[in-house]
Design a protein around this motif. Structure first.
Motif, short mmCIF file in Angstrom:
data_model
loop_
_atom_site.label_atom_id
_atom_site.label_comp_id
_atom_site.label_asym_id
_atom_site.label_seq_id
_atom_site.Cartn_x
_atom_site.Cartn_y
_atom_site.Cartn_z
N THR A 94 51.26 41.58 41.20
CA THR A 94 50.95 41.50 39.76
C THR A 94 49.58 40.90 39.46
OG1 THR A 94 51.86 39.30 39.31
CG2 THR A 94 53.43 41.11 39.35
N GLY A 95 48.85 40.45 40.47
CA GLY A 95 47.53 39.87 40.24
C GLY A 95 47.59 38.36 40.11
N VAL A 96 46.50 37.72 40.49
CA VAL A 96 46.50 36.25 40.60
C VAL A 96 46.72 35.56 39.24
CG1 VAL A 96 43.98 35.99 40.46
CG2 VAL A 96 45.33 34.27 41.66
N GLU A 97 46.17 36.15 38.18
CA GLU A 97 46.32 35.49 36.87
C GLU A 97 47.78 35.50 36.43
OE1 GLU A 97 43.47 36.85 33.99
OE2 GLU A 97 41.87 36.78 35.46
N HIS B 261 47.29 42.77 44.28
CA HIS B 261 46.82 43.56 43.13
C HIS B 261 45.42 43.19 42.65
CE1 HIS B 261 46.98 46.27 39.79
NE2 HIS B 261 46.97 45.32 38.89
N SER B 262 45.08 41.90 42.58
CA SER B 262 43.74 41.56 42.08
C SER B 262 42.72 41.46 43.22
CB SER B 262 43.78 40.25 41.29
OG SER B 262 44.44 39.23 42.02
N HIS B 263 43.15 41.73 44.46
CA HIS B 263 42.25 41.71 45.63
C HIS B 263 41.53 40.36 45.73
CE1 HIS B 263 41.88 46.41 45.88
NE2 HIS B 263 43.09 46.02 45.50
N THR B 264 42.27 39.30 45.53
CA THR B 264 41.67 37.97 45.51
C THR B 264 41.76 37.33 46.89
OG1 THR B 264 42.52 37.80 43.26
CG2 THR B 264 41.71 35.77 44.27
N LYS B 265 40.67 36.71 47.28
CA LYS B 265 40.65 36.01 48.58
C LYS B 265 40.90 34.53 48.31
CE LYS B 265 37.52 35.04 52.37
NZ LYS B 265 36.09 34.75 52.51
N ILE B 266 42.15 34.11 48.48
CA ILE B 266 42.48 32.70 48.26
C ILE B 266 42.50 32.04 49.64
CG2 ILE B 266 44.11 31.07 47.23
CD1 ILE B 266 45.19 33.29 45.49
N MET C 2 46.65 28.32 46.68
CA MET C 2 46.41 27.48 45.49
C MET C 2 47.76 26.92 45.11
SD MET C 2 44.20 29.36 42.52
CE MET C 2 45.33 30.67 42.28
N SER D 51 41.77 42.23 50.52
CA SER D 51 42.25 43.62 50.50
C SER D 51 41.77 44.34 51.76
CB SER D 51 41.73 44.34 49.25
OG SER D 51 40.32 44.43 49.31
N LYS D 52 42.22 45.57 51.92
CA LYS D 52 41.75 46.51 52.94
C LYS D 52 41.94 46.02 54.38
CE LYS D 52 38.58 48.42 49.60
NZ LYS D 52 37.24 48.35 49.05
N GLN E 198 37.09 34.16 45.58
CA GLN E 198 36.32 35.41 45.69
C GLN E 198 37.20 36.61 45.36
OE1 GLN E 198 34.19 36.51 49.26
NE2 GLN E 198 33.18 34.52 49.26
N ALA F 36 41.89 44.44 40.42
CA ALA F 36 42.31 44.76 39.05
C ALA F 36 41.95 43.62 38.10
CB ALA F 36 43.82 44.99 39.03
#
Lengths: 466, 66
Positions: free
Chosen positions: A199-202, A221-226, A230, A242-243, B45, B51
């Motif tokens: 669903t994305g980080v937010e 979903h948000s392709h975030t590198k945490i 967190m 991602s990828k 990052q 999205a």
């Protein structure tokens, strides 16, 4: 209701059975792989090494396996290679990402049937017209008497569906991920509660702030590198870019039935050297069988220059996406000619290597006229436009495919690539909506549908006279 | 949908990705993406294909050494 009560009792029973137990659990999780398979040999070697050290090591995926690599997306059975590789690497669970729907529900059913791992999702509602076979909302693992419940969630966009073409989710409804998570809090009563959340980080942060009952959110979903996870409201939130460049490694330590520590780190797969030779061999076999040179159709005559190639590319958008009008920018055309004869998939990727997303905007006649005046070199389908320039005054005559003047009171469904949308300033009341399909895939479908395309003699569709 | 890049409000189509926001903010950044990093409001990052949601906040920073 009775079913829910039974599940609650079952989970509580498992919880009490697990009281006082110890467990060290490792969850490796990849998200948003988008068909990227090159690092699977390294992931496999790493997973096997950890599994030997600690049998309570699991490998999960947080959705979006597909869409992003022609080797996977254009395989004769769309998506087959990555599911096959994931089977052999040893995944046990995956959430459903929005891009899992990109090939349609029937194909998704086939991929789910092919998978030796389970797909879960709690917020899909199945209507009469849907063909997707219902999925379990969650899965419970029993680890040395400690239960770990994993709930799957998919994102829901502003249109009430995940980010895929609406035709791919016909008959399905999607409940709010946060609200759905709230309905399954009883899973938190039974040991460890993990959310496999595409669903994305937010959204993950919002869910964590609302529900401290969740122990860990494995996000996507948000392709975030945490980097090291967190912590929000006591909930550990993770995501591994991602990828298949990274895998997230989450370690949960349970003493006497209680979590005493939970940590996460990202493992950079490119920096690992050890590979699983069997998985490398499997990937090489898919690469050597790559059907990039597959013939998808035929050009009846040579298609040459931006005018003819642009007509082919924009017609693909109007014809395949039910748009009134479509625009592309000439800079997006990267070869000069398609010779008469067979057209291969590789030709399309060379012609349109960017594969930009397509945006649909509902435009008025006035907006369209102003857009054309500013962008006279663009390539268009659905209309012809004659611009006459006389002593600083410009007049625009827009006609439809049949030569009739466009109705000035009507609104038009206009498609354009996301590059035009983002780089050209133009007036439009409608913000526009991503169609969640890209230009090269649509062109492949168009040529496959038409079998033979003839663009050797198309007239200019935008003319400027001074 | 409205999102923010370096605190500047940007209106984008529904379903836009990070790259669309970056392109609208400054197309040079996307051309030289290896010299920049894109961060979300938590300082993580973010990949250009990631999205976005209504109200998302992105921060573009030139990376050290460039």
């Amino acid at each position: 209701m009775i079913k829910f009560r039974f599940i609650r009792i079952l989970v509580l029973a498992l919880f009490f059975a697990g009281c006082g137990k110890d467990a060290e659990i490792i969850i490796l999780c990849t998200n948003d792989m988008h068909g990227n398979i090159d690092n699977f040999p390294k992931l496999s070697a790493y997973y096997r090494k950890l599994k030997v050290e600690n049998p309570n090591t699991f490998l999960f995926s947080d959705g979006d396996l597909f869409s992003g690599n022609p080797l996977v997306d254009q395989y004769i059975e769309k998506g087959y290679p990555i599911v096959d590789i994931m089977n052999k690497v040893g995944y046990s669970l995956s959430s459903i990402g929005n891009h899992e729907f990109d090939y349609g529900q029937e194909t998704l059913n086939k991929r789910i049937g092919q998978a030796e791992f389970q797909f879960i999702c709690a917020n899909i509602k199945y209507g009469e017209n849907s063909t997707l076979k219902p999925l379990e909302p969650y899965r419970v693992f029993n680890i040395n008497g400690v239960t770990m419940s994993v709930l799957g969630l998919i994102e829901v966009g502003s249109g009430g569906i995940p980010a895929t073409h609406p035709g791919n989710v016909t008959g399905l409804k999607f409940a709010s991920p946060a609200k759905t998570a709230g309905e399954y809090l009883f899973l938190g009563n039974g040991g460890i509660f993990v959310l496999l959340s595409h669903t994305g980080v937010e959204s993950d942060v919002k869910i964590a702030e609302k529900y401290p009952e969740i122990d860990v959110i494995l996000g996507g979903h948000s392709h975030t590198k945490i980097n090291n996870g967190m912590v929000k409201n006591g909930v550990l939130i993770t995501q591994a870019s991602s990828k298949l460049r990274y895998v997230g490694e989450t370690r949960i330590s349970v003493k006497k039935g209680k979590i005493v520590s939970k940590t996460n780190k990202l493992v950079d797969l490119n920096k690992l050297s050890e590979e699983d030779p069997e998985i490398r061999k499997l990937i090489d076999s898919y690469k050597s069988a790559d059907k990039g040179n597959k013939v998808i159709g035929r050009a009846a005559s040579k298609i040459s220059g931006k005018k003819q190639l642009g007509a082919l590319m924009t017609d693909a958008l109007t014809e395949m996406l039910d748009l009134d009008i479509a625009f592309l920018n000439p800079g997006g055309i990267r070869i000069g000619v398609i010779p008469k004869g067979d057209i291969t998939m590789n030709t399309v990727y060379a012609l349109d290597p960017f594969g930009n997303d397509i945006v649909k905007i509902i435009m008025s006649y006035d907006e369209l006229e102003k857009f054309l005046l500013k962008n006279q070199t663009f390539l268009v389908s659905g209309i012809s436009c004659a611009i006459t320039s006389k002593e600083k005054k410009k007049t625009v005559k827009i006609t439809d495919r049949n030569g009739a003047m466009l109705d000035k009171s009507k609104k038009y469904a206009v498609g354009m690539n996301s590059y035009i949308y983002s780089t050209c300033k133009f007036a439009h009341e409608d913000e526009g909506t991503a169609m969640n399909v890209n230009t090269s895939d649509i062109l492949i479908k168009y040529i496959e549908t038409m079998h033979t395309v003839d663009y050797g003699n198309v007239p200019a569709r935008i003319t400027v006279k001074k | 949908m409205k999102i923010f890049v370096n605190n500047k409000e940007i209106t984008l189509f529904r379903g836009a990705k990070v790259k669309d926001a970056v392109l609208m903010f400054d197309r040079k950044v996307l051309r030289e993406i290896s010299s920049y990093e894109i961060l979300d409001k938590y300082g993580n990052q973010t990949d250009v294909d990631g999205a976005l949601q209504e109200g998302s906040r992105l921060f573009i920073r030139k990376t050290e050494g460039n």
